[in-house]
Scaffold this active site. Structure first.
Site, PDB file in Angstrom:
ATOM      1  N   HIS B  69       0.859  -1.122  -0.094  1.00 19.36           N
ATOM      2  CA  HIS B  69      -0.077  -0.062  -0.017  1.00 19.36           C
ATOM      3  C   HIS B  69       1.025   1.226  -0.052  1.00 19.36           C
ATOM      4  CE1 HIS B  69       0.296   0.830   4.251  1.00 19.36           C
ATOM      5  NE2 HIS B  69      -0.066  -0.535   4.526  1.00 19.36           N
ATOM      6  N   ASP B  71      -0.216   4.321   1.097  1.00 17.74           N
ATOM      7  CA  ASP B  71      -0.589   5.300   2.244  1.00 17.74           C
ATOM      8  C   ASP B  71       0.077   5.236   3.570  1.00 17.74           C
ATOM      9  OD1 ASP B  71      -2.065   3.018   2.339  1.00 17.74           O
ATOM     10  OD2 ASP B  71      -3.673   4.171   3.747  1.00 17.74           O
ATOM     11  N   ASP B  95       5.912   0.613   7.866  1.00 18.77           N
ATOM     12  CA  ASP B  95       4.445   0.213   7.396  1.00 18.77           C
ATOM     13  C   ASP B  95       4.173   1.371   6.386  1.00 18.77           C
ATOM     14  OD1 ASP B  95       2.074  -0.542   7.306  1.00 18.77           O
ATOM     15  OD2 ASP B  95       1.525  -0.041   9.156  1.00 18.77           O
ATOM     16  N   GLU B 125      -5.178   1.921   3.006  1.00 23.94           N
ATOM     17  CA  GLU B 125      -5.143   0.577   3.722  1.00 23.94           C
ATOM     18  C   GLU B 125      -5.290   1.027   5.147  1.00 23.94           C
ATOM     19  OE1 GLU B 125      -3.455  -2.580   5.988  1.00 23.94           O
ATOM     20  OE2 GLU B 125      -2.715  -0.628   6.055  1.00 23.94           O
ATOM     21  N   GLU B 126      -4.880   2.146   5.478  1.00 18.12           N
ATOM     22  CA  GLU B 126      -4.784   2.465   6.991  1.00 18.12           C
ATOM     23  C   GLU B 126      -6.256   3.188   7.494  1.00 18.12           C
ATOM     24  OE1 GLU B 126      -2.528   1.480   8.818  1.00 18.12           O
ATOM     25  OE2 GLU B 126      -0.658   1.520   7.652  1.00 18.12           O
ATOM     26  N   GLU B 155       4.131  -6.320   3.563  1.00 16.48           N
ATOM     27  CA  GLU B 155       3.822  -5.540   4.923  1.00 16.48           C
ATOM     28  C   GLU B 155       4.989  -5.968   5.829  1.00 16.48           C
ATOM     29  OE1 GLU B 155       1.630  -3.432   6.445  1.00 16.48           O
ATOM     30  OE2 GLU B 155      -0.246  -3.934   5.198  1.00 16.48           O
ATOM     31  N   HIS B 329       2.619   2.480  13.132  1.00 23.23           N
ATOM     32  CA  HIS B 329       1.868   3.533  13.441  1.00 23.23           C
ATOM     33  C   HIS B 329       2.646   4.120  14.926  1.00 23.23           C
ATOM     34  CE1 HIS B 329      -1.685   1.122  11.801  1.00 23.23           C
ATOM     35  NE2 HIS B 329      -0.755   1.128  11.089  1.00 23.23           N
TER      36      HIS B 329
END
Lengths: 354, 354
Positions: B69, B71, B95, B125-126, B155, B329
């Protein structure tokens, strides 16, 4: 202005008081009217903010207090009053302008009671206790209350004597854990799961029922709120159960606290609020006289009232008023006109002793 | 623009991608740059919103997917990137721009892989799964994914093969009662007390650990939130326990639901969210080849990832990326440069078959 005719009729006086809007914080006008009416009598009148104290000075061997608050909860499309089929509807009818009207009616029309009487009309009962007019009076000028041997609070009791009141404590019982991602929950410690025994003990708890002076006090230990959780994918690290303990007045605050600590032994406990109960004090001679005047058996006050403030000053007290306590703070609050008349008669018989 | 030099170096490419801000919803620029780079190759490129699909058309007997992803979660004083002592710091480093950079680097520099490859670079995705670019692609153009026999999602796995993923369900377990004043609690029914057995069952619950294809899936059944309560003096009439069930991929969603219903038998249960797990699929020949290329044993993916979206389409998949999943995150998110280089080498060995 409250006219002589209105003051002479407890129903008309109730209506007049209800029709002066006095939501807590806005008692200036009603206090002015009450002060004005009392100042026209032989009573010794003192005013503290919007709290008014009026005393007979008859050198009777005994002094009693009659007290009522002037404020109401916020209006809710129930102002002004409306009377229909023997019922008066409106904000404050039951809680407690009908009771306050009886006290003011007697103050103005009963110049020679058998006991000296201290009438107290006070503000801000329906809000934060720090603003409560009776509390402020008790803190600053306790001598105006402590020379009485007995107090009647005219809060709604539906015409029955309700002795004393329950005590109440608010307690936070906490569990703590360790956060972790819920996909790897074994790395954390779930604080909500750890609250299981708190709820279990509450569920198993058997409430005590105590009879004092013929009044049955039913205790209650209840979770009133529970909170815990961080996010949908996080193992929570804290859970808080807010508990309300309503206790019979044979326990003082320290005994109540010790009991709660025993029930939740092993948990993190914080007492955030505590108010003592009040014993019914029905063995006081003045209470026996009032009971005789009603001709009905007493019951316990289930709830906390300002009677407890008198108890703290060493003045036993009870609740007696015409309104139905279950209607307090409701939009459809009302009072039976017959109960107002009857309440005024009972109080007058008692004050006259005949 | 991503220059040829940058595209040829997975570390430089990671840095370039990290330095294009692409918080979910703001992927236009990064998607433009990725599309531009892919369009300069022999790949067949299609764009859907900010999701880009680039396919080799080499008529190989087998096709694999490499997906990442574009984003990131919101910035947190960690933009742009900063490189020091072999670590690259910044939002999205772990990530998963390091993984996405490896896929883009291979797409541009590996013209003749032994399997046909479908590269997927997607947005959102987030956030809410309804906006997820891979989900939207799977819903609208599944044929672009279903002709593959195996998928690798890049990932963060810290350079290990993480097979499949757990399933996840969000469940509300409710109790109800009857409101009453807490001074007369016996007239009500306390919904919070009635939640005791829910927490008790959670506390007693023993999690299953299942080994599939050498991957150990550790399940978890956890309260993630609890709410109940009306006011400090009211017996509560509702309590809601929000539960998150993370289940091993040998249970499908129906089996997981049946299990939760069995655990909370007798309670009011509502399933508000459910996502299936994904079996590791490590017996697929392409997976065995990739395992051999890493030279390390696989482990289970503990968490839910978009691998499950491939599983639903019948495409087995696994997770393999250079970042540490525990840094995702976080403000101090970073990636080891050596892991990026190593990851790109493993993937290239696998695609070349040498």
């Amino acid at each position: 202005m409250l006219t002589r005719e209105v003051l002479a009729d407890p129903v008309a006086l109730t209506r007049a008081l209800v029709d002066i809007e006095s939501v807590s914080g806005n008692e200036a006008e009603i206090a002015d009217r009450v002060e004005e009416a009392l100042s026209a009598t032989e009573l010794k009148v003192e005013r503290f903010g919007h709290t008014i104290v009026a005393r007979t000075e008859l050198d009777r061997p005994q002094r009693v207090v009659l007290a009522g608050h002037l404020d109401t909860v916020p209006l809710h499309d129930n102002f002004p009053s409306r009377t229909e089929d023997g019922l008066m509807w409106g904000c404050g009818t039951a809680d407690m302008k009908a009771g306050t009207a009886i006290a003011l009616h007697l103050a103005v029309t009963e110049p020679a009671p058998r006991h000296d009487v201290t009438y107290v009309f006070y503000d801000c009962e329906e809000v934060d206790s720090a603003r409560n007019g009776l509390k402020i009076l008790a803190d600053r000028s306790p001598h105006l209350l402590t020379d009485a041997s007995f107090a009647v609070l005219l809060e709604p009791t539906h015409g029955l004597i309700e002795g004393g009141c329950q005590g109440t404590q608010r307690v936070m019982v906490r569990t703590s854990g360790k956060r972790a991602h819920s996909a790897r929950s074994w790395l954390g410690e779930n604080a909500i799961h750890k609250a299981a025994p708190i709820l279990e003990r509450l569920q198993r708890y058997r409430e005590r029922i105590v009879t004092i002076d013929g009044c049955e006090y039913h205790e209650g230990l209840n979770a009133v709120r529970i909170t815990g959780g961080v996010a949908g994918n996080v193992i929570p690290d804290e859970c808080v159960v807010e508990i309300n303990f309503r206790f019979a007045p044979d326990r003082d605050e320290a005994a109540a606290e010790a009991h709660v600590r025993e029930v939740f032994d092993g948990f993190d406990i914080e007492f955030v609020d505590s108010a003592p109960g009040a014993l019914p004090g029905l063995d006081a001679p003045a209470a026996q006289e009032l009971l005789a005047a009603t001709g009905r058996p007493p019951r316990a006050k289930l709830g906390w009232t300002d009677v407890a403030r008198f108890a703290v000053l060493g003045v036993p007290g009870l609740n007696f008023g015409p309104g139905d306590p279950n209607l307090a703070h409701k939009q459809d609050e009302h009072v039976e006109l017959a109960k107002i008349v009857e309440g005024a008669e009972v109080m007058r018989r008692w004050l006259r002793g005949s």
